[in-house]
Design an enzyme around this catalytic site. Sequence first.
Site, PDB file in Angstrom:
ATOM      1  N   GLN A  94       0.816  -1.213   0.000  1.00 19.59           N
ATOM      2  CA  GLN A  94       0.000   0.000   0.000  1.00 19.59           C
ATOM      3  C   GLN A  94       0.852   1.267   0.000  1.00 19.59           C
ATOM      4  O   GLN A  94       0.516   2.272   0.629  1.00 19.59           O
ATOM      5  CB  GLN A  94      -0.960  -0.018   1.189  1.00 19.59           C
ATOM      6  CG  GLN A  94      -2.163  -0.927   0.981  1.00 19.59           C
ATOM      7  CD  GLN A  94      -3.071  -0.452  -0.139  1.00 19.59           C
ATOM      8  OE1 GLN A  94      -3.209   0.750  -0.398  1.00 19.59           O
ATOM      9  NE2 GLN A  94      -3.711  -1.394  -0.826  1.00 19.59           N
ATOM     10  N   SER A  95       1.938   1.242  -0.736  1.00 18.05           N
ATOM     11  CA  SER A  95       2.875   2.364  -0.760  1.00 18.05           C
ATOM     12  C   SER A  95       2.288   3.616  -1.402  1.00 18.05           C
ATOM     13  O   SER A  95       1.838   3.588  -2.555  1.00 18.05           O
ATOM     14  CB  SER A  95       4.130   1.950  -1.536  1.00 18.05           C
ATOM     15  OG  SER A  95       4.944   3.055  -1.820  1.00 18.05           O
ATOM     16  N   ASN A  96       2.331   4.720  -0.645  1.00 15.12           N
ATOM     17  CA  ASN A  96       1.955   6.008  -1.225  1.00 15.12           C
ATOM     18  C   ASN A  96       2.986   6.469  -2.256  1.00 15.12           C
ATOM     19  O   ASN A  96       2.647   7.104  -3.250  1.00 15.12           O
ATOM     20  CB  ASN A  96       1.840   7.060  -0.112  1.00 15.12           C
ATOM     21  CG  ASN A  96       0.738   6.751   0.868  1.00 15.12           C
ATOM     22  OD1 ASN A  96      -0.370   6.419   0.486  1.00 15.12           O
ATOM     23  ND2 ASN A  96       1.050   6.864   2.153  1.00 15.12           N
TER      24      ASN A  96
END
Length: 331
Positions: A75-77
Amino acid sequence: MLLDKFPRVPLAHLPTPLEYLPRLSAELGGPRIYVKRDDCTGLATGGNKTRKLEFSMAAALEEGADTIVTVGAVQSNHVRQAAAAACKLGLRCEVLLEHRVTDPSIYYTDSGNVLLDRIFGANLREYPADTDFDAAMDDVAEEVRAAGGKPYIIPGGASNPVGALGYVNCVIEMLGQFEEQNLDVGHIVTATGSAGTQGGLVVGLKALESAIPLLGIGVSIPRDEQEEKVYALARETADFIGKPGCVAREDVVANCDYVGPGYGMRTDSMNEAVLMLARSEGLLFDPVYSGKALAGMIDLVRKGELGDGDIVFLHTGGAAALFAYADQLQL
């Protein structure tokens, strides 16, 4: 100017707003609290990585790259913003996704940032948490070269001296806003993880001879490790901009008491903080970075540990990840 010699491509909506939070300030009964809205940088729902990518992507273009290779948690921004920046600049994007959360739900694996990564057409490759990602990115870069492409590697969070320039620049922006709004800032507080945001901020503050204390609220590793990680990057960044030695070890301060059971795992204090800001100020914070940092700031204000001066909380964005935690938030 401090950063004029470095290539930069415009990606962010700058300056981002600096807003007073009257209802939160009244609810906590402490100092005045402001939020620096780096969730409003504009690219792919915004976030702090866009500032870094202005410099990282410019470096890639200078080298004639046609493909970005980067890494981040599922879930990397950062991955979401890098994928969008690649689209904007006509580059391909190869992504190494790290599985750092055990037993993830379908929301976590398919929604939130991952959905946006796919919408932006990034090529997603999945890896276990114990992978040597430096070596793995080198392997992907070699694969790109073998296919006739020209890769450029951007580390996780764009957290190297090139990416950290984005937050040296943010300090220049914030100090101007503090003066315009006549703030007496006692602390700047932000989330700290891959180290580029805190590292860039501390270099900017020291290079510009500001005495404002900076506090990073950790989201992943113990305090000693986090502070050393930030300090190492800050020293490299200071050298990179021609200000060697401007950062001392004591300038790097992190509080890692709010990580909870691990990176990307919910905590009750994060849940409380996210709902408090949504329902008192109409603001959205993410469960992994800004939500845990916000929880830490709220607790420290309640304990009276941040003093009486104005507090500026740097909002690093990431609200898209809320959808990935839809089954975990207690509403």
